[in-house]
Design a protein around this motif. Structure first.
Motif, mmCIF file in Angstrom:
data_model
loop_
_atom_site.group_PDB
_atom_site.id
_atom_site.type_symbol
_atom_site.label_atom_id
_atom_site.label_comp_id
_atom_site.label_asym_id
_atom_site.label_seq_id
_atom_site.Cartn_x
_atom_site.Cartn_y
_atom_site.Cartn_z
ATOM 1 N N PRO A 27 4.695 -1.364 4.723
ATOM 2 C CA PRO A 27 3.576 -1.543 5.864
ATOM 3 C C PRO A 27 3.582 -2.215 6.596
ATOM 4 O O PRO A 27 4.155 -3.984 5.958
ATOM 5 C CB PRO A 27 2.331 -1.622 4.747
ATOM 6 N N LEU A 29 3.540 8.853 5.040
ATOM 7 C CA LEU A 29 3.893 7.721 5.396
ATOM 8 C C LEU A 29 5.155 6.248 4.633
ATOM 9 O O LEU A 29 5.849 6.202 4.777
ATOM 10 C CB LEU A 29 3.022 6.821 6.602
ATOM 11 N N VAL A 30 4.503 6.781 3.152
ATOM 12 C CA VAL A 30 5.783 6.001 2.076
ATOM 13 C C VAL A 30 6.709 6.940 1.968
ATOM 14 O O VAL A 30 8.284 5.523 2.236
ATOM 15 C CB VAL A 30 4.915 5.806 1.232
ATOM 16 N N ARG A 75 9.118 5.572 5.691
ATOM 17 C CA ARG A 75 9.572 4.108 6.047
ATOM 18 C C ARG A 75 10.354 4.058 5.304
ATOM 19 O O ARG A 75 11.799 3.258 5.433
ATOM 20 C CB ARG A 75 8.149 3.349 5.637
ATOM 21 N N CYS A 130 0.683 -1.068 -0.156
ATOM 22 C CA CYS A 130 -0.196 0.175 0.062
ATOM 23 C C CYS A 130 1.196 1.643 -0.155
ATOM 24 O O CYS A 130 1.760 1.306 0.933
ATOM 25 C CB CYS A 130 -0.874 0.260 1.105
ATOM 26 N N ARG A 131 0.281 1.902 -1.096
ATOM 27 C CA ARG A 131 1.099 3.393 -0.869
ATOM 28 C C ARG A 131 0.005 4.814 -0.729
ATOM 29 O O ARG A 131 0.163 5.762 -0.894
ATOM 30 C CB ARG A 131 2.133 3.691 -2.705
ATOM 31 N N ALA A 132 -0.779 4.904 -0.410
ATOM 32 C CA ALA A 132 -1.525 5.745 0.032
ATOM 33 C C ALA A 132 -1.497 6.852 1.171
ATOM 34 O O ALA A 132 -2.246 8.162 0.497
ATOM 35 C CB ALA A 132 -3.846 4.932 0.520
ATOM 36 N N CYS A 133 -0.118 6.517 2.069
ATOM 37 C CA CYS A 133 -0.524 8.043 2.419
ATOM 38 C C CYS A 133 0.879 8.494 2.233
ATOM 39 O O CYS A 133 2.201 7.703 2.562
ATOM 40 C CB CYS A 133 0.122 7.189 3.855
ATOM 41 N N THR A 189 -7.338 6.741 6.959
ATOM 42 C CA THR A 189 -7.315 6.043 5.785
ATOM 43 C C THR A 189 -7.018 4.376 5.352
ATOM 44 O O THR A 189 -6.958 3.138 5.528
ATOM 45 C CB THR A 189 -6.178 6.777 5.139
ATOM 46 N N CYS A 190 -6.536 4.074 6.901
ATOM 47 C CA CYS A 190 -5.186 2.831 7.282
ATOM 48 C C CYS A 190 -6.315 2.673 7.930
ATOM 49 O O CYS A 190 -6.534 1.039 8.062
ATOM 50 C CB CYS A 190 -4.205 3.454 8.186
ATOM 51 N N VAL A 234 -2.635 1.867 12.457
ATOM 52 C CA VAL A 234 -2.222 2.519 11.253
ATOM 53 C C VAL A 234 -0.609 1.850 10.885
ATOM 54 O O VAL A 234 0.631 1.617 11.844
ATOM 55 C CB VAL A 234 -0.934 3.876 11.330
ATOM 56 N N ARG A 235 -0.203 1.243 9.255
ATOM 57 C CA ARG A 235 0.353 0.298 9.355
ATOM 58 C C ARG A 235 1.832 0.815 9.280
ATOM 59 O O ARG A 235 3.076 -0.036 8.043
ATOM 60 C CB ARG A 235 -0.304 -0.266 8.491
ATOM 61 N N CYS A 236 1.951 1.706 8.951
ATOM 62 C CA CYS A 236 3.256 2.095 8.159
ATOM 63 C C CYS A 236 3.756 2.929 9.049
ATOM 64 O O CYS A 236 3.114 4.198 9.507
ATOM 65 C CB CYS A 236 3.798 3.500 7.266
ATOM 66 N N TRP A 255 -7.728 -0.767 6.746
ATOM 67 C CA TRP A 255 -6.882 -2.131 6.278
ATOM 68 C C TRP A 255 -7.656 -2.742 7.570
ATOM 69 O O TRP A 255 -7.774 -3.512 7.301
ATOM 70 C CB TRP A 255 -5.543 -1.331 5.813
#
Ligand code: DU
Ligand code: SF4
Length: 228
Positions: A44, A19-20, A23, A13-16, A132-133, A116-118, A136
């Motif tokens: 993530p 955070l991308v 990370r 996932c690259r939605a944010c 956003t997260c 939040v996964r990132c 998931w």
């Protein structure tokens, strides 16, 4: 989707954008000297543990040099050392430490996810990133299905993430919205009328554990209470 398919989709996932960037920057350049020779996951963090769990633990977000390095929830930092030792003492984990893939760790009855996964800068995701997260998180909740009996959140961000995700999924959430606290409880209802207990626990971060705000016996008590 199965949980394995979900984990595979989450991990790319690259939605944010913020955070991308964080990370990947930490993974590329920001390594602690002691981990300089290690490859970083830099993605993530997927959920981890028993795919047939009736209990879900929801944390905040991966640590930059913890899950963002090892690719496993709560693995490679002081928070995780505190949590897995407690999971072992209370019979949920087959060993007291989590090192990473291939270490033989297995959880029974428990699955662990992050709200939040990132990894966020300063461990502080923005409201937009949290929202956003939460999509998931909702998928993980749905895939555990009616087996799911208890959701324990470590900290307020996990608590509010679960309320956001379940509201979106059409679960019945008490009004006024229950507030996070150590030992807080609320009952949620899935659309099919299945009850799920929400339980709050202080986060296992060093900020709480080094100061004695959260002690090992306090965490053990909450974990043991989840079985009742
Ligand atoms: O390949 P597998 O047995 O489905 O396990 C996938 C993954 O989940 C592995 O890292 C162990 C973990 N796991 C667990 O912790 N507890 C279980 O009951 C089943 C799998
Ligand atoms: Fe995707 Fe969640 Fe990471 Fe945002 S924080 S990029 S929604 S996995």
């Amino acid at each position: 989707d199965t949980l394995a398919e979900l984990d595979a989709r989450v991990s790319v996932c690259r939605a944010c954008p913020r955070l991308v960037d964080w990370r990947e920057t930490v993974a590329r350049e920001g390594r602690r000297a002691s981990f300089a020779d290690q490859p970083y996951w830099g993605r993530p963090g997927p959920s981890f543990g028993d795919p047939t769990a009736d209990t879900l633990i929801v944390g905040l977000a991966p640590a930059a040099n913890g899950t963002n390095r090892t690719g496993r929830m709560f693995t490679g930092d002081a928070s995780g050392d505190f949590l897995y030792a407690a999971l072992h003492r209370t019979g949920y984990a087959n060993q007291p430490t989590s090192v990473g893939a291939g270490d033989g760790l297995r959880l029974t009855g428990i699955r662990i996810v992050a709200a939040v996964r990132c990894a966020p800068p300063a461990n502080a995701p923005t409201p937009t990133e949290r929202a956003t997260c939460a999509t998931w998180l909702g998928r993980d909740l749905e895939l555990l299905g009616d087996r799911l009996r208890v959701v324990m959140t470590l900290g307020a961000i996990g608590w509010n993430g679960v309320l956001a995700a379940t509201t979106t999924l059409g679960w019945t959430v008490p009004k006024p919205r229950p507030k996070f606290g150590h030992g807080a409880r609320a009952e949620l209802l899935t659309p099919s009328g299945h009850p799920v207990r929400l339980v709050g626990c202080f986060h296992v971060s060093p900020h709480n554990t080094y100061t004695g705000r959260l002690t090992p016996p306090m965490l053990d008590d909450v974990l043991l209470s989840l079985r009742n």
